[in-house]
Write a protein that holds these residues in place. Sequence first.
Motif, mmCIF file in Angstrom:
data_model
loop_
_atom_site.group_PDB
_atom_site.id
_atom_site.type_symbol
_atom_site.label_atom_id
_atom_site.label_comp_id
_atom_site.label_asym_id
_atom_site.label_seq_id
_atom_site.Cartn_x
_atom_site.Cartn_y
_atom_site.Cartn_z
ATOM 1 N N VAL A 157 44.456 38.416 31.708
ATOM 2 C CA VAL A 157 43.880 39.757 31.840
ATOM 3 C C VAL A 157 44.715 40.566 32.811
ATOM 4 N N LEU A 158 44.930 41.834 32.462
ATOM 5 C CA LEU A 158 45.507 42.789 33.403
ATOM 6 C C LEU A 158 44.473 43.894 33.602
ATOM 7 N N VAL A 159 43.993 44.059 34.821
ATOM 8 C CA VAL A 159 42.989 45.071 35.149
ATOM 9 C C VAL A 159 43.706 46.258 35.770
ATOM 10 N N ASP A 160 43.582 47.414 35.149
ATOM 11 C CA ASP A 160 44.234 48.616 35.672
ATOM 12 C C ASP A 160 43.245 49.774 35.590
ATOM 13 N N VAL A 193 47.760 39.415 25.966
ATOM 14 C CA VAL A 193 47.118 39.900 27.190
ATOM 15 C C VAL A 193 45.950 40.815 26.832
ATOM 16 N N GLU A 194 44.868 40.666 27.578
ATOM 17 C CA GLU A 194 43.739 41.582 27.468
ATOM 18 C C GLU A 194 43.898 42.613 28.593
ATOM 19 N N TYR A 195 44.225 43.840 28.220
ATOM 20 C CA TYR A 195 44.468 44.914 29.170
ATOM 21 C C TYR A 195 43.154 45.658 29.360
ATOM 22 N N VAL A 196 42.608 45.587 30.571
ATOM 23 C CA VAL A 196 41.318 46.219 30.840
ATOM 24 C C VAL A 196 41.558 47.536 31.568
ATOM 25 N N ALA A 197 41.286 48.624 30.872
ATOM 26 C CA ALA A 197 41.434 49.969 31.419
ATOM 27 C C ALA A 197 40.070 50.420 31.949
ATOM 28 N N CYS A 198 40.017 50.699 33.234
ATOM 29 C CA CYS A 198 38.739 51.032 33.870
ATOM 30 C C CYS A 198 38.521 52.527 34.059
#
Length: 181
Positions: free
Chosen positions: A83-86, A33-38
Amino acid sequence: MIGRRPRRVLVLGGARSGKSRFAEQRLHRVRGVEYVACGAVPDGSDAEWTDRVGLHRARRPASWRTVETVDLAAVLGRPGPPVLVDCLTTWLARTMDDCGIWTGAPDADARLAAAVDALVDAWAGTRRRVTAVSNEVGGGIVPATASGRRFRDEMGALNARMAARADRVWLLTAGIPQRLR
């Protein structure tokens, strides 16, 4: 959606509702998983934020790759693993800052609208499996400040646009997930 895994999943909820944990659990069996921390990268100046980010990092499997960016349109536009966008809330806060909303930059509203449009278009067109987390902010008190009301309104509008293009939408209340779509 019968027989197919939803490609775009939006997970909404209030603060500390369990939305991030729920989103992570949906992908816990996926290795890449590509974890995208914004959100802002902790720099030690805000102990509560540093602790919050630390808890999120500790829950992630070691096989997940973390990307810290607000360029979600680029992430969603390229091929890759799920992708998980958090989370979209921190994305919007940073994007509003970057566009000059709070400093009164002359083109701030147009820049914000373009950034939101680019994100919604990338979300609608992505070929990747994506789970995005966002705060549901419209059910609480009316913020006392104009900036608070502006942020709440922009967040509500973004959530509505993302939900309209999502394959599945979940709402978490008191840690209990409810499927809306």
